[in-house]
Motif scaffolding. Structure first.
Motif, PDB file in Angstrom:
ATOM      1  N   ALA A  16     -48.290  -3.121  59.335  1.00  0.00           N
ATOM      2  CA  ALA A  16     -46.955  -2.594  59.073  1.00  0.00           C
ATOM      3  C   ALA A  16     -46.215  -3.628  58.234  1.00  0.00           C
ATOM      4  O   ALA A  16     -45.527  -4.485  58.758  1.00  0.00           O
ATOM      5  N   GLY A  17     -46.427  -3.581  56.959  1.00  0.00           N
ATOM      6  CA  GLY A  17     -45.775  -4.519  56.063  1.00  0.00           C
ATOM      7  C   GLY A  17     -46.674  -5.681  55.688  1.00  0.00           C
ATOM      8  O   GLY A  17     -47.821  -5.771  56.115  1.00  0.00           O
ATOM      9  N   PRO A  18     -46.129  -6.590  54.906  1.00  0.00           N
ATOM     10  CA  PRO A  18     -46.912  -7.730  54.427  1.00  0.00           C
ATOM     11  C   PRO A  18     -47.098  -8.807  55.495  1.00  0.00           C
ATOM     12  O   PRO A  18     -46.398  -8.818  56.516  1.00  0.00           O
ATOM     13  N   ALA A  31     -53.021 -17.721  63.347  1.00  0.00           N
ATOM     14  CA  ALA A  31     -53.382 -16.665  62.412  1.00  0.00           C
ATOM     15  C   ALA A  31     -52.109 -16.130  61.781  1.00  0.00           C
ATOM     16  O   ALA A  31     -51.092 -15.961  62.459  1.00  0.00           O
ATOM     17  N   ASP A  32     -52.177 -15.872  60.491  1.00  0.00           N
ATOM     18  CA  ASP A  32     -51.067 -15.237  59.789  1.00  0.00           C
ATOM     19  C   ASP A  32     -51.187 -13.734  59.976  1.00  0.00           C
ATOM     20  O   ASP A  32     -52.300 -13.198  60.078  1.00  0.00           O
ATOM     21  N   GLY A  33     -50.058 -13.050  60.007  1.00  0.00           N
ATOM     22  CA  GLY A  33     -50.129 -11.615  60.186  1.00  0.00           C
ATOM     23  C   GLY A  33     -48.861 -10.880  59.841  1.00  0.00           C
ATOM     24  O   GLY A  33     -47.805 -11.476  59.638  1.00  0.00           O
ATOM     25  N   CYS A  34     -49.009  -9.560  59.788  1.00  0.00           N
ATOM     26  CA  CYS A  34     -47.844  -8.695  59.631  1.00  0.00           C
ATOM     27  C   CYS A  34     -47.077  -8.718  60.960  1.00  0.00           C
ATOM     28  O   CYS A  34     -47.601  -9.161  61.988  1.00  0.00           O
ATOM     29  N   GLU A  35     -45.875  -8.233  60.956  1.00  0.00           N
ATOM     30  CA  GLU A  35     -45.072  -8.263  62.179  1.00  0.00           C
ATOM     31  C   GLU A  35     -45.723  -7.455  63.296  1.00  0.00           C
ATOM     32  O   GLU A  35     -45.711  -7.870  64.455  1.00  0.00           O
ATOM     33  N   HIS A  36     -46.297  -6.320  62.977  1.00  0.00           N
ATOM     34  CA  HIS A  36     -46.922  -5.443  63.973  1.00  0.00           C
ATOM     35  C   HIS A  36     -48.081  -6.138  64.687  1.00  0.00           C
ATOM     36  O   HIS A  36     -48.106  -6.226  65.911  1.00  0.00           O
ATOM     37  N   PRO A  57     -39.339 -11.835  55.283  1.00  0.00           N
ATOM     38  CA  PRO A  57     -37.979 -11.284  55.325  1.00  0.00           C
ATOM     39  C   PRO A  57     -37.178 -11.946  56.444  1.00  0.00           C
ATOM     40  O   PRO A  57     -37.742 -12.392  57.440  1.00  0.00           O
ATOM     41  N   ALA A  58     -35.883 -11.993  56.283  1.00  0.00           N
ATOM     42  CA  ALA A  58     -35.015 -12.610  57.292  1.00  0.00           C
ATOM     43  C   ALA A  58     -35.244 -11.954  58.649  1.00  0.00           C
ATOM     44  O   ALA A  58     -35.327 -10.737  58.763  1.00  0.00           O
ATOM     45  N   GLY A  59     -35.387 -12.775  59.677  1.00  0.00           N
ATOM     46  CA  GLY A  59     -35.532 -12.287  61.041  1.00  0.00           C
ATOM     47  C   GLY A  59     -36.937 -11.880  61.449  1.00  0.00           C
ATOM     48  O   GLY A  59     -37.132 -11.368  62.547  1.00  0.00           O
ATOM     49  N   ALA A  60     -37.933 -12.111  60.606  1.00  0.00           N
ATOM     50  CA  ALA A  60     -39.297 -11.665  60.909  1.00  0.00           C
ATOM     51  C   ALA A  60     -39.831 -12.285  62.200  1.00  0.00           C
ATOM     52  O   ALA A  60     -40.350 -11.581  63.064  1.00  0.00           O
ATOM     53  N   ALA A  61     -39.710 -13.581  62.345  1.00  0.00           N
ATOM     54  CA  ALA A  61     -40.223 -14.244  63.551  1.00  0.00           C
ATOM     55  C   ALA A  61     -39.468 -13.769  64.787  1.00  0.00           C
ATOM     56  O   ALA A  61     -40.067 -13.553  65.841  1.00  0.00           O
ATOM     57  N   HIS A  62     -38.188 -13.566  64.667  1.00  0.00           N
ATOM     58  CA  HIS A  62     -37.390 -13.088  65.794  1.00  0.00           C
ATOM     59  C   HIS A  62     -37.833 -11.682  66.211  1.00  0.00           C
ATOM     60  O   HIS A  62     -37.972 -11.399  67.403  1.00  0.00           O
ATOM     61  N   ARG A  63     -38.063 -10.795  65.250  1.00  0.00           N
ATOM     62  CA  ARG A  63     -38.514  -9.441  65.573  1.00  0.00           C
ATOM     63  C   ARG A  63     -39.864  -9.463  66.276  1.00  0.00           C
ATOM     64  O   ARG A  63     -40.096  -8.728  67.239  1.00  0.00           O
TER      65      ARG A  63
END
Length: 90
Positions: A16-18, A31-36, A57-63
């Protein structure tokens, strides 16, 4: 279709996204990953952490951190899917 490195072996969902975050375990393996997929990986780690990549994007880690953990039986299936190296002791 290629999926991000944070995807667990038994998870057949699409990204779900980059790739936007890095998930680290207690030993700093990551590991790097998409937010999902990062949220799913983080949910099965003990003392896992998540960090946004510079281009996230802003807030990615928080989400990712706040995302709902899988419930019930699916959590156990995801935990069983984590592959540990032979050097890892539990």
């Amino acid at each position: 279709m290629a999926r991000c490195p944070a995807t667990l072996p038994t998870d057949h969902t699409t990204c779900a996204g980059p790739v936007a975050v890095t998930v680290l375990d207690a030993d700093n393996a990551g590991a790097d990953g998409c937010e999902h997929h990062a949220a799913r990986l983080l949910a099965v780690l003990d003392r896992g952490r998540v960090f946004a990549l510079p281009h996230a994007p802003a807030g990615a880690a928080h989400r990712v951190f706040k995302a709902e953990a899988p419930q019930g039986d699916s959590l156990h299936r995801l935990a069983d899917a984590i592959v540990t190296s032979p050097a890892t002791t539990r």
